[in-house]
Scaffold this active site. Structure first.
Site, PDB file in Angstrom:
ATOM      1  N   ASN A   1       1.010  -0.642  -0.227  1.00  0.00           N
ATOM      2  CA  ASN A   1       0.283   0.784  -0.098  1.00  0.00           C
ATOM      3  C   ASN A   1       0.734   1.292   0.560  1.00  0.00           C
ATOM      4  O   ASN A   1       1.724   1.743   1.084  1.00  0.00           O
ATOM      5  CB  ASN A   1      -0.580   0.068   1.335  1.00  0.00           C
ATOM      6  CG  ASN A   1      -1.696   1.137   1.463  1.00  0.00           C
ATOM      7  OD1 ASN A   1      -1.531   1.803   0.570  1.00  0.00           O
ATOM      8  ND2 ASN A   1      -2.379   1.855   2.596  1.00  0.00           N
TER       9      ASN A   1
ATOM     10  N   LYS B   1       0.405   4.368  -0.474  1.00  0.00           N
ATOM     11  CA  LYS B   1      -0.417   5.673   0.183  1.00  0.00           C
ATOM     12  C   LYS B   1      -0.020   6.611  -0.593  1.00  0.00           C
ATOM     13  O   LYS B   1      -0.052   6.652  -1.528  1.00  0.00           O
ATOM     14  CB  LYS B   1      -0.106   5.413   1.884  1.00  0.00           C
ATOM     15  CG  LYS B   1       0.326   4.249   2.598  1.00  0.00           C
ATOM     16  CD  LYS B   1       0.348   4.860   4.466  1.00  0.00           C
ATOM     17  CE  LYS B   1      -0.185   2.961   4.728  1.00  0.00           C
ATOM     18  NZ  LYS B   1       0.730   3.147   6.030  1.00  0.00           N
TER      19      LYS B   1
ATOM     20  N   HIS C   1      -9.187   1.853   5.149  1.00  0.00           N
ATOM     21  CA  HIS C   1      -7.914   1.971   5.931  1.00  0.00           C
ATOM     22  C   HIS C   1      -8.150   2.991   7.145  1.00  0.00           C
ATOM     23  O   HIS C   1      -8.984   4.261   6.490  1.00  0.00           O
ATOM     24  CB  HIS C   1      -6.519   2.532   4.810  1.00  0.00           C
ATOM     25  CG  HIS C   1      -5.143   2.266   5.176  1.00  0.00           C
ATOM     26  ND1 HIS C   1      -4.875   2.985   6.313  1.00  0.00           N
ATOM     27  CD2 HIS C   1      -4.666   1.415   5.231  1.00  0.00           C
ATOM     28  CE1 HIS C   1      -3.984   2.840   6.564  1.00  0.00           C
ATOM     29  NE2 HIS C   1      -3.336   2.282   6.202  1.00  0.00           N
TER      30      HIS C   1
ATOM     31  N   GLU D   1      -6.039   4.827   7.643  1.00  0.00           N
ATOM     32  CA  GLU D   1      -5.571   6.900   8.078  1.00  0.00           C
ATOM     33  C   GLU D   1      -7.015   7.513   7.421  1.00  0.00           C
ATOM     34  O   GLU D   1      -7.348   8.133   7.371  1.00  0.00           O
ATOM     35  CB  GLU D   1      -4.825   6.397   6.681  1.00  0.00           C
ATOM     36  CG  GLU D   1      -3.471   6.278   7.734  1.00  0.00           C
ATOM     37  CD  GLU D   1      -2.579   5.782   6.947  1.00  0.00           C
ATOM     38  OE1 GLU D   1      -2.919   5.849   5.326  1.00  0.00           O
ATOM     39  OE2 GLU D   1      -1.304   5.313   7.784  1.00  0.00           O
TER      40      GLU D   1
ATOM     41  N   GLU E   1      -5.050  -4.858  11.296  1.00  0.00           N
ATOM     42  CA  GLU E   1      -3.261  -3.490  10.844  1.00  0.00           C
ATOM     43  C   GLU E   1      -4.015  -2.524  12.413  1.00  0.00           C
ATOM     44  O   GLU E   1      -4.214  -1.894  12.512  1.00  0.00           O
ATOM     45  CB  GLU E   1      -3.886  -2.425  10.181  1.00  0.00           C
ATOM     46  CG  GLU E   1      -3.466  -3.279   8.792  1.00  0.00           C
ATOM     47  CD  GLU E   1      -3.050  -1.661   7.652  1.00  0.00           C
ATOM     48  OE1 GLU E   1      -2.129  -2.093   7.017  1.00  0.00           O
ATOM     49  OE2 GLU E   1      -3.636  -0.781   7.189  1.00  0.00           O
TER      50      GLU E   1
ATOM     51  N   GLY F   1       3.761   2.204  10.579  1.00  0.00           N
ATOM     52  CA  GLY F   1       3.955   3.239  10.453  1.00  0.00           C
ATOM     53  C   GLY F   1       5.218   3.824  11.824  1.00  0.00           C
ATOM     54  O   GLY F   1       5.745   5.054  11.774  1.00  0.00           O
TER      55      GLY F   1
ATOM     56  N   SER G   1       3.805  -1.333  10.301  1.00  0.00           N
ATOM     57  CA  SER G   1       5.453  -2.157  10.296  1.00  0.00           C
ATOM     58  C   SER G   1       5.868  -3.537   9.518  1.00  0.00           C
ATOM     59  O   SER G   1       6.654  -4.556  10.496  1.00  0.00           O
ATOM     60  CB  SER G   1       5.434  -1.851  11.632  1.00  0.00           C
ATOM     61  OG  SER G   1       5.369  -0.500  11.784  1.00  0.00           O
TER      62      SER G   1
HETATM   63  P1  13P Z   1       3.824   0.098   7.775  1.00  0.00           P
HETATM   64  O1  13P Z   1       4.058  -0.976   6.571  1.00  0.00           O
HETATM   65  O2  13P Z   1       4.503   1.277   6.815  1.00  0.00           O
HETATM   66  O3  13P Z   1       3.546   0.604   8.797  1.00  0.00           O
HETATM   67  O4  13P Z   1       1.655   0.702   6.679  1.00  0.00           O
HETATM   68  C1  13P Z   1       0.876  -0.156   7.469  1.00  0.00           C
HETATM   69  C2  13P Z   1      -0.570   0.279   6.813  1.00  0.00           C
HETATM   70  O5  13P Z   1      -1.218   1.196   7.171  1.00  0.00           O
HETATM   71  C3  13P Z   1      -1.219  -0.972   4.829  1.00  0.00           C
HETATM   72  O6  13P Z   1      -1.749  -0.580   4.828  1.00  0.00           O
END
Ligand code: 13P
Length: 255
Positions: A9, A11, A96, A98, A168, A174, A213
């Site tokens: 992903n 982003k 997601h 976010e 997640e 992150g 992560s």
């Molecule tokens: P990270 O792998 O950067 O922690 O992000 C995970 C994520 O949100 C994938 O959708």
């Protein structure tokens, strides 16, 4: 047996140049993996046409990071699932954290996105997961169940025959704080047990990815867990060696 799925992903990241470099490398890695693992990249909508051209003829699947609930109309700035499908996407991420957080998307709205994606021939990737406060308060499964139940209520349990779930934990995204394999497996097995209360066959079939992560170092132990069927990878999917190494891990653990 469920196949391991390694999904990136991106982003809000990328340039035409990095998209080209990454997709060429990941298409080659997906071809090398053959039928032993599934590989996909979810990209910002503006790059999907470029991804389509570069991934053509390879085993690399791709998808969008979100989709609208409408097929067309006066919804400025949105991308419809029909448009996403036309560009050859297999997947659409929905819900997601976010988007749930920054864009105030409720579980009911996410369920509508799930339905719109599926109605247009896309495989929805439903993201669920708790905040740090909910984790600390022991509310992980309350949150996951509420986010799953909204989809089950709108679409029915059979909808998960053709969908992917990504667990997640928000506190792991992150942050570099990967959930331990024990914590992640504990939640994944409870998610599957919850789905089993609706339909055992569907629960057994659905791929449940771990995200947060997940990287070249942490993927091997995570992917060895019986209810973890791969990863949804953020930061590490922007680096050729890291994501390629995660794909190789999935191949080596091929179930
Ligand atoms: P990270 O792998 O950067 O922690 O992000 C995970 C994520 O949100 C994938 O959708």
């Amino acid at each position: 047996m469920r196949k391991l799925l390694v999904m990136g992903n991106w982003k809000l990241n990328g340039t035409k140049e990095t998209v080209s470099e990454l997709i060429k490398a990941f298409a080659a890695a997906a071809d090398k993996a053959g039928s032993k693992a599934e590989v996909a990249i979810c990209a910002p909508a503006i790059f999907i046409g470029q991804v389509e051209a570069l991934a053509k003829g390879s085993r690399l699947n791709y998808g969008s990071e979100d989709c609208d609930i409408h097929t067309k109309g006066a919804f400025t700035g949105e991308n419809s699932p029909a448009m996403i499908k036309e560009f050859g996407c297999k997947y659409a991420i929905v819900g997601h954290s976010e988007r749930r957080g920054y864009h105030k998307e409720s579980s009911g709205y996410v369920a509508e996105k799930f339905k719109a994606a599926q109605d247009n021939g896309l495989v929805p990737v439903l993201c669920i997961g708790e905040s740090e406060a909910d984790f600390d308060a022991g509310r992980t499964m309350d949150v996951c169940k509420e986010e799953l139940k909204a989809v089950i209520d709108l679409c029915g349990i059979k909808a998960f025959e053709n969908a992917v779930i990504a667990y997640e934990p928000i506190w792991a995204i992150g942050t570099g704080k990967t959930a331990t394999p024990e914590i992640a497996e504990g939640v994944h097995s409870k998610i599957r047990a919850y789905l089993k209360t609706f339909d055992a066959a569907v629960a057994d079939k659905v791929q449940i990815l771990y995200g947060g992560s997940c990287n070249a170092k942490t993927a091997p132990e995570l992917f060895k867990q019986p209810d973890i069927d791969g990863g949804l990878i953020g930061g590490a999917s922007l680096k050729v060696p890291d994501f390629t190494s995660i794909i190789e891990t999935a191949v080596s653990l091929s179930k």
